[in-house]
Design an enzyme around this catalytic site. Structure first.
Site, PDB file in Angstrom:
ATOM      1  CG  ASN A  39      23.906  24.484  30.018  1.00  0.00           C
ATOM      2  OD1 ASN A  39      23.920  25.124  28.977  1.00  0.00           O
ATOM      3  ND2 ASN A  39      24.300  24.991  31.176  1.00  0.00           N
TER       4      ASN A  39
ATOM      5  CG  ASN B 272      22.825  29.970  26.194  1.00  0.00           C
ATOM      6  OD1 ASN B 272      22.993  29.224  27.161  1.00  0.00           O
ATOM      7  ND2 ASN B 272      22.393  29.521  25.026  1.00  0.00           N
ATOM      8  CG  ASP B 273      24.184  28.415  31.514  1.00  0.00           C
ATOM      9  OD1 ASP B 273      23.650  27.992  30.476  1.00  0.00           O
ATOM     10  OD2 ASP B 273      25.015  27.755  32.169  1.00  0.00           O
TER      11      ASP B 273
ATOM     12  N   GLY C 228      19.609  26.183  32.854  1.00  0.00           N
ATOM     13  CA  GLY C 228      20.583  26.392  31.799  1.00  0.00           C
ATOM     14  C   GLY C 228      20.468  25.495  30.579  1.00  0.00           C
TER      15      GLY C 228
ATOM     16  CG  ASP D  35      21.848  25.113  25.617  1.00  0.00           C
ATOM     17  OD1 ASP D  35      21.923  23.979  25.104  1.00  0.00           O
ATOM     18  OD2 ASP D  35      22.817  25.667  26.183  1.00  0.00           O
TER      19      ASP D  35
ATOM     20  CG  ASP E  12      -0.579  25.787  27.682  1.00  0.00           C
ATOM     21  OD1 ASP E  12      -0.341  24.732  28.297  1.00  0.00           O
ATOM     22  OD2 ASP E  12      -0.863  26.862  28.244  1.00  0.00           O
TER      23      ASP E  12
ATOM     24  CD  GLU F 111      -2.724  21.631  28.876  1.00  0.00           C
ATOM     25  OE1 GLU F 111      -2.295  21.238  29.979  1.00  0.00           O
ATOM     26  OE2 GLU F 111      -2.779  22.838  28.568  1.00  0.00           O
TER      27      GLU F 111
END
Length: 619
Positions: free
Chosen positions: A141, A146-147, A166, A168, A333, A362
């Site tokens: 973080n 921007n948390d 948090g 980033d 995914d 996947e």
């Protein structure tokens, strides 16, 4: 009231309502927001969303760009516009006028850009790469501002294993030296697009805006900067994409373009998760439908790729991110769950624009006989060709979770690894398997190996030297534990030192324990060696049936060869008579262990208990 006053009031009300209606008839969204000149496919389809936008007539007057088709759908708040872009078109802002009669009611635009030089020739990830998997919310973080983002549904709660912690993009970017020091050449990030869900949105798989990076990770520009910095270091970035579902709070969910935009049931209906039905020649249609059309979870509506507009939207979105950010790979995914024909169309479209680009699917299937259905060019009885070159090697992952915990047997211990490789005759492209022992959905290695560092080093040695492309999960070099079957949050831990105020900084040698440093040093030695080893990238495989829980295999290419010897006995060293391997060793006289530098002759070699030797052979 006086008649004249009443008439005036009505006129004012009418004018206000008319002006309000004109104001409402404007595009709130145009997606994609930009496009490029010079694609092999010269057309782009725009999704335009705005209140009653379909009652207006769009027009474009931009040199080299023509509006070829306007598609109306059930919902009057949508228009789909097919634009054709000439190779002679110039970069600029393409304005779209929305008219009623001859009067322009509102305008919108997209940016038209030149493609990056050499974009079509970009090299994807391949067998020369080793992939480091990072969950962005849990790695580092760097920007605490921007948390928590005003207006977004979920804030910060680092104490909750399923909360936002948090991490980033800038945090990852600042620790690229660490990733490189381990010898990894590619980074796969779990999804970074907006997940504006009320809870448990940290993982990224419930996307609510396919064209926007989640503000808690950064901005689109920050993602592009991250990719640019990685590329300048020779690190390839693999974007995790999702075509099977979106988040329940996606902006379109309250106002779908068409009823079949998503797969809809009278009541919530989950997938049966039986992927074998898709390839099964005897499967009931009802079972196949449930597999592919059932929802993955209540918070993840199932996207309908049989809807041509939806399919094209997703295909264009993937191209947009490749071109915008400079990607060199995609991990898709839940690959087998969407409509399989739509997925094949996607691969063909990508390859049309980027012939050397790489996509890995996947495909969570642990039997090779069923997994091969999904690899390109396999002669499926139903004629289906996925065109997908790379697969996640779940059969090998399943074997790795067990092999080092078991003793010798017909189908246990190291024989499991041998048997998975023996199934390579099924694959058209066995070198295109991505090999791993764990990921963000499985248990951590330290969990299923009972914290035994020796077993973890054996697994690392195998993943680094076996055919295919190795993938490692962040933090396992720190012996992180966690049972994925009990809690996904427990296997998606914060990397110590990635947060301001962390008491331990495991990005540094001083911040790690002796055991952690032993694992980090071993892993680094392995993958730094692999980085320059063409024989491990491209070589053939020769292996010998495990005896006394000793498994020996070779990777060879031309005059080069690497021998891997694994002793799975818990407490007994094994002296191995090397004459058994005469068919290949006759060409070599000595060897050097790549981690320790120890020299070996090739008469007998003692392999310590629960260990692997990786020996580069010499003439």
């Amino acid at each position: 009231m006086h008649k004249r006053k009443l008439t005036g009031l009505l006129l004012i009300v009418t004018m206000v309502m008319f002006c309000a209606s004109l104001k409402a008839q404007k595009p709130e969204r145009i997606e994609p927001p930009s496009w490029w000149i010079g694609f092999q496919e010269p057309k782009v389809q725009l999704l335009v969303y705005g209140k009653d936008i379909s009652t207006l007539k769009p027009s474009i007057t931009y040199p080299g760009v023509s509006l070829e088709r306007v598609i109306l759908v059930e919902n009057p708040n949508y228009l789909f516009l097919d634009l054709s872009i000439s190779p002679e078109a110039k970069p600029g802002k393409v304005e779209i006028a929305f008219k009623k009669g001859t009067k322009t009611i509102s305008k919108g635009s997209i940016d038209l850009k030149e493609r990056e030089k050499g974009s079509a020739q970009r090299e994807g990830f391949n067998q020369s790469d080793a992939i480091y998997l990072i969950m962005p919310d849990r790695f580092a973080n760097a920007i605490t501002d921007n948390d928590a983002v005003a207006g977004m549904r979920e804030g910060l709660n680092r104490q909750d294993p399923y909360g936002r912690h948090g991490g980033d993009l800038e945090g990852i970017r600042q620790h690229l030296d660490y990733v490189q020091s381990l010898g990894f050449t590619s980074i796969w990030l779990n999804p970074v697009l907006e997940n504006d869900q009320p809870e448990s949105s940290y993982h990224g798989y419930a996307i609510t805006d396919f064209y926007k990076v989640d503000p808690r990770f950064g901005r689109n520009e920050d993602y592009k900067k991250f990719v640019d910095d990685c590329r300048s270091r020779g690190i390839k970035v693999i974007m995790d994409m999702v075509f099977n579902h979106c988040g329940s709070m996606h902006w379109w969910m309250n106002d779908l373009p068409e009823k079949d935009w998503i797969n809809v049931f009278p009541e919530y209906t989950p997938s049966n998760y039986r992927l074998s039905t898709v390839a099964d020649p005897y499967a009931a249609k009802a079972d196949i439908e449930l597999t592919t059309r059932g929802w993955f979870a209540t918070a993840m509506p199932d996207l309908n790729l049989q809807n041509e507009l939806m399919k094209n939207y997703m295909i264009q979105n993937s191209i947009w991110w490749i071109e915008y950010s400079g990607l060199q790979g995609i991990r898709m995914d839940t690959y087998p769950y969407p409509d399989k024909h739509g997925m094949a169309d996607w691969i063909l479209r990508l390859k049309k624009e980027y012939p050397d680009f790489s996509v890995v699917g996947e495909t969570w299937i642990t039997q090779a006989s069923k997994l091969v259905y999904w690899q390109k060019d396999f002669p499926n009885k139903d004629g289906y060709n996925s065109h997908l070159e790379y697969l996640m090697d779940f059969p090998m992952a399943d074997a790795l979770t067990r092999a080092f915990n078991e003793g010798e047997g017909w189908d246990t211990g190291l024989q499991r690894l041998y048997d998975v490789l023996a199934d390579d005759h099924l694959y058209r492209y066995p070198l295109n398997m991505v090999v791993f022992a764990e990921n963000h959905d499985m248990g951590r290695m330290a969990h299923f190996y009972g914290g035994d560092l020796r077993k973890m080093k054996m697994a690392a040695a195998f993943v680094a030297t076996v055919r295919g492309i190795p993938q490692w999960y962040y933090g396992s070099e720190l012996l992180m534990e966690g049972d994925g079957a009990k809690s996904h949050g427990a296997i998606r831990q914060d990397f110590p030192g990635g947060w301001p105020g962390d008491q331990i900084n495991a990005f540094t040698k001083e911040g790690r324990t002796d055991s952690q440093n032993e694992m980090v040093n071993y892993l680094s030695a392995l993958f730094q060696y692999r980085k320059a080893s063409k024989v491990l990238h491209e070589g053939n495989t020769l292996h010998f049936v495990p005896l006394n829980e000793v498994y020996v295999y070779f990777r060879y290419l031309g005059d080069e060869a690497v021998m891997v010897m694994m002793n799975n006995n818990d407490s007994h060293d094994r002296m191995v008579d090397m004459s058994r391997f005469e068919e290949i060793l006759k060409n070599y006289g000595s060897g050097t262990e790549v981690v320790t530098g120890q020299k070996y002759n090739l008469d007998t070699i003692t392999v310590p208990a629960k260990s692997a030797l990786i020996i580069e052979l010499h003439k």
